[in-house]
Design an enzyme around this catalytic site. Sequence first.
Site, PDB file in Angstrom:
ATOM      1  N   PHE A 224     -14.262  -3.764   1.142  1.00 38.16           N
ATOM      2  CA  PHE A 224     -15.248  -2.587   0.769  1.00 38.16           C
ATOM      3  C   PHE A 224     -15.804  -1.820  -0.201  1.00 38.16           C
ATOM      4  O   PHE A 224     -16.855  -1.748  -1.296  1.00 38.16           O
ATOM      5  CB  PHE A 224     -15.311  -1.507   1.818  1.00 38.16           C
ATOM      6  CG  PHE A 224     -14.812  -2.046   3.493  1.00 38.16           C
ATOM      7  CD1 PHE A 224     -15.764  -2.288   3.892  1.00 38.16           C
ATOM      8  CD2 PHE A 224     -13.685  -1.577   4.048  1.00 38.16           C
ATOM      9  CE1 PHE A 224     -16.026  -2.938   4.922  1.00 38.16           C
ATOM     10  CE2 PHE A 224     -14.078  -1.829   5.319  1.00 38.16           C
ATOM     11  CZ  PHE A 224     -14.805  -2.567   5.812  1.00 38.16           C
TER      12      PHE A 224
ATOM     13  N   ARG B  81       0.795  -1.327   0.424  1.00 43.24           N
ATOM     14  CA  ARG B  81      -0.155   0.115   0.055  1.00 43.24           C
ATOM     15  C   ARG B  81       1.060   1.241   0.036  1.00 43.24           C
ATOM     16  O   ARG B  81       0.478   2.278  -0.509  1.00 43.24           O
ATOM     17  CB  ARG B  81      -1.300  -0.091   1.209  1.00 43.24           C
ATOM     18  CG  ARG B  81      -0.323  -0.310   2.369  1.00 43.24           C
ATOM     19  CD  ARG B  81      -0.681  -0.024   3.611  1.00 43.24           C
ATOM     20  NE  ARG B  81      -0.949  -0.314   5.097  1.00 43.24           N
ATOM     21  CZ  ARG B  81      -0.991   0.094   6.257  1.00 43.24           C
ATOM     22  NH1 ARG B  81      -2.134   0.944   6.462  1.00 43.24           N
ATOM     23  NH2 ARG B  81      -0.418  -0.205   6.920  1.00 43.24           N
TER      24      ARG B  81
ATOM     25  N   GLU C  67     -18.911   3.056  -0.512  1.00 39.80           N
ATOM     26  CA  GLU C  67     -18.371   2.983  -1.419  1.00 39.80           C
ATOM     27  C   GLU C  67     -18.769   3.063  -2.825  1.00 39.80           C
ATOM     28  O   GLU C  67     -18.382   3.016  -3.973  1.00 39.80           O
ATOM     29  CB  GLU C  67     -18.216   1.908  -1.408  1.00 39.80           C
ATOM     30  CG  GLU C  67     -16.871   1.628  -0.257  1.00 39.80           C
ATOM     31  CD  GLU C  67     -17.226   2.310   1.442  1.00 39.80           C
ATOM     32  OE1 GLU C  67     -18.610   1.448   0.869  1.00 39.80           O
ATOM     33  OE2 GLU C  67     -16.651   2.208   2.562  1.00 39.80           O
TER      34      GLU C  67
ATOM     35  N   ASP D  70      -8.171  -7.574  12.830  1.00 42.42           N
ATOM     36  CA  ASP D  70      -8.992  -6.803  12.149  1.00 42.42           C
ATOM     37  C   ASP D  70     -10.445  -8.218  11.997  1.00 42.42           C
ATOM     38  O   ASP D  70     -11.448  -8.459  11.930  1.00 42.42           O
ATOM     39  CB  ASP D  70      -9.290  -6.393  10.818  1.00 42.42           C
ATOM     40  CG  ASP D  70      -8.636  -4.883  11.267  1.00 42.42           C
ATOM     41  OD1 ASP D  70      -8.565  -4.026  12.698  1.00 42.42           O
ATOM     42  OD2 ASP D  70      -8.838  -3.919  10.573  1.00 42.42           O
TER      43      ASP D  70
ATOM     44  N   SER E 197      -4.791   4.607   4.957  1.00 40.91           N
ATOM     45  CA  SER E 197      -4.032   3.552   5.066  1.00 40.91           C
ATOM     46  C   SER E 197      -3.748   3.568   3.744  1.00 40.91           C
ATOM     47  O   SER E 197      -3.354   2.386   4.363  1.00 40.91           O
ATOM     48  CB  SER E 197      -5.806   2.089   5.871  1.00 40.91           C
ATOM     49  OG  SER E 197      -6.397   3.213   7.303  1.00 40.91           O
TER      50      SER E 197
ATOM     51  N   ARG F 202      -1.957  -4.521   3.524  1.00 43.56           N
ATOM     52  CA  ARG F 202      -1.344  -3.454   4.802  1.00 43.56           C
ATOM     53  C   ARG F 202      -0.204  -3.755   5.025  1.00 43.56           C
ATOM     54  O   ARG F 202       0.755  -2.570   6.146  1.00 43.56           O
ATOM     55  CB  ARG F 202      -2.503  -4.014   5.918  1.00 43.56           C
ATOM     56  CG  ARG F 202      -2.238  -3.429   7.250  1.00 43.56           C
ATOM     57  CD  ARG F 202      -3.001  -3.698   8.363  1.00 43.56           C
ATOM     58  NE  ARG F 202      -2.255  -4.086   9.390  1.00 43.56           N
ATOM     59  CZ  ARG F 202      -2.263  -4.618  10.275  1.00 43.56           C
ATOM     60  NH1 ARG F 202      -3.738  -4.515  11.047  1.00 43.56           N
ATOM     61  NH2 ARG F 202      -1.686  -5.168  11.427  1.00 43.56           N
TER      62      ARG F 202
ATOM     63  N   HIS G 171      -5.137  -3.844   1.915  1.00 40.90           N
ATOM     64  CA  HIS G 171      -5.534  -4.618   3.319  1.00 40.90           C
ATOM     65  C   HIS G 171      -6.258  -6.217   3.494  1.00 40.90           C
ATOM     66  O   HIS G 171      -7.528  -6.306   3.150  1.00 40.90           O
ATOM     67  CB  HIS G 171      -6.703  -4.199   4.384  1.00 40.90           C
ATOM     68  CG  HIS G 171      -5.953  -2.710   4.961  1.00 40.90           C
ATOM     69  ND1 HIS G 171      -5.134  -2.164   4.069  1.00 40.90           N
ATOM     70  CD2 HIS G 171      -5.562  -2.505   6.516  1.00 40.90           C
ATOM     71  CE1 HIS G 171      -4.515  -0.975   5.307  1.00 40.90           C
ATOM     72  NE2 HIS G 171      -5.232  -1.197   6.535  1.00 40.90           N
TER      73      HIS G 171
END
Lengths: 319, 294
Positions: A88, A15, A63, A121, A42, A171, A113
């Site tokens: 998402f 990322r 989104e 998470d 993020s 991530r 992620h």
Amino acid sequence: MAGIVKEEKGKIATRDGYGKGLVAAGKENKNVVALDADLSDSTRSEWFKKEFPERFFSMGIAEQNMIGTAAGFALSGKIPYASTFAIFSERAFELVRNVISRNNLNVKIAGSHAGISTGEDGKSAQAIEDIAIYRSLPNMVIIQPCDAIEAEKATLSLLEYKGCSYMRLLRNPLPVIHDIRYKFEIGKGEILTKGKDAVIFATGALLYESLKAADFLKEKGINVYVANIHTIKPLDTKLVIELAKKTDCVITAEDHNIIGGLGSAVAEVLVENYPCRMKRIGLKDVYGESGKPDELYRKYGLDAESIAKEVNKFVGKNK
Amino acid sequence: MGQSKRCKPHLEDVWLNSYIKMNNEKIMELRKIANEIRKESLIMIHKAQSGHPGGSLSEADILSALFFYKLKINPKNPDWEERDRFILSKGHASPAYYAALAMKGFFGKKELESYRKINGLLQGHPELKIPGVDYAGGSLGQGVSVANGIALAGKIDKKSYKVYVLIGDGESQEGIVWEASMSAAFYKLDNLIYILDKNQVQQTGTTKEVMDLGNVAEKWKSFGFNVIEINGHDMLQIIDALDKACSLKEKPTMIIANTIKGKGVSFMELNHKFHGKAPNDEELKKAMEELKLD
């Protein structure tokens, strides 16, 4: 280590490579715009925002509207990069299908992620099906970089590519495999190690794990090809068939469900062109859970040791 | 339709201005075009034995006003950069849209026969390859969101074009309509104009029965829109509202056009069975007779 990864290069997340590439793309072309759905810190699109605030669009936690708005930008000659978490982006799937892919609009979607390496998470945040669903869309290019340099180069390559794409980002920091002179080409796989006993086609974080696995296997006298498949669609079918012919023993490795991802893509090509023995390493149609990424990789058989064990067993059967 | 549904006092002034600005002949011409759009729509749907008559009939007056009065477009140069954009978000009501595009000269009227036919130009829902189509609407709510991007791009590039989006009331049950509305107001897109074809009926019943939208005027006002409410079959009110919407600054505008699904054909009016059903030979004949009277 097969001489590929030099620890001193350190670890950087893909990322981060995306964030850097996005800024570079923005510098190169003033038509580049970036959109994000309240995750820009993020996804690193925040770095673009700092550099080009007037070309960054906060879309809120919405989104679907982010994807639709990106499409409107593309229809108006802009080059939108829309980022959020991989999971998402799936919430907007029908827009990705009906607005972006159906019209093959020049929209670059980035889903960060992804995979169980997202870690703590837990399963609600760990996209393990994104490659599968986007792969089923006509026109869609799918890229999963294996390190930050590749991510940066891929982000810039997409600037030159006219059409829709999905880039899968991770991530966690990963060892940097490539150096700055690396030439990235969409749709072109890369051989990193050679060996006659088997080939491992790996993507994303599992490329590094596969390279480490290759080292373990070497100690046992098993020599394998490890190929980096950064572009899952269009797949480098030529390379896949060529290495299958050389080894007659094919393994795929990915942090994704074994259904629909790289393993399926490779299997589809081989079954029609060069049927041979094949093993898919990935999540065996199960979701992940909370935990540290390396713990999860061990538990779900995605770490170097597990890969080496699987390959050893599989090659043994073959011999 | 009478004037009973004109409910904004300011319209009285606009009404007078419009009389000066527009002569009766223009109004008559736009009404005639709307009637032609209705007829062509039904002929297309009948020929294909497939399509959506109800929403095509309810939007015909709005399309006539847009394409033959308001939109800054050039059929000879459909991709002209400065053109106003129009998005039919309720893409299933494509017959009336196609009829308007053909009548405006974007393609030959003969093409209307290709509607919903294999290898045909005119697909069931709009496609970008069709001359004059700015966005390929279809799946409900999505065009509203796409319009945001086009309007934002216009703002960045300091273009003067406007973006018009035609939305259905049933369509407004989709959550994305509200996501898009929220961001249109957030970005102060005063170059963006929504028109709600509030025809009161959707596929399986009235909107009140299926999922009541409540007070849409208040909803959009609270989302940060200018709201103008009109009778969507009164040509003068439509053009007044469009003119007014273009002059408003700082906020996007919603024109709530109160319409009747199936307008102009008695047995189709407010009849959800004609949301997505083609008329048979006899029904077409009857419809044509009724539309002749307009």
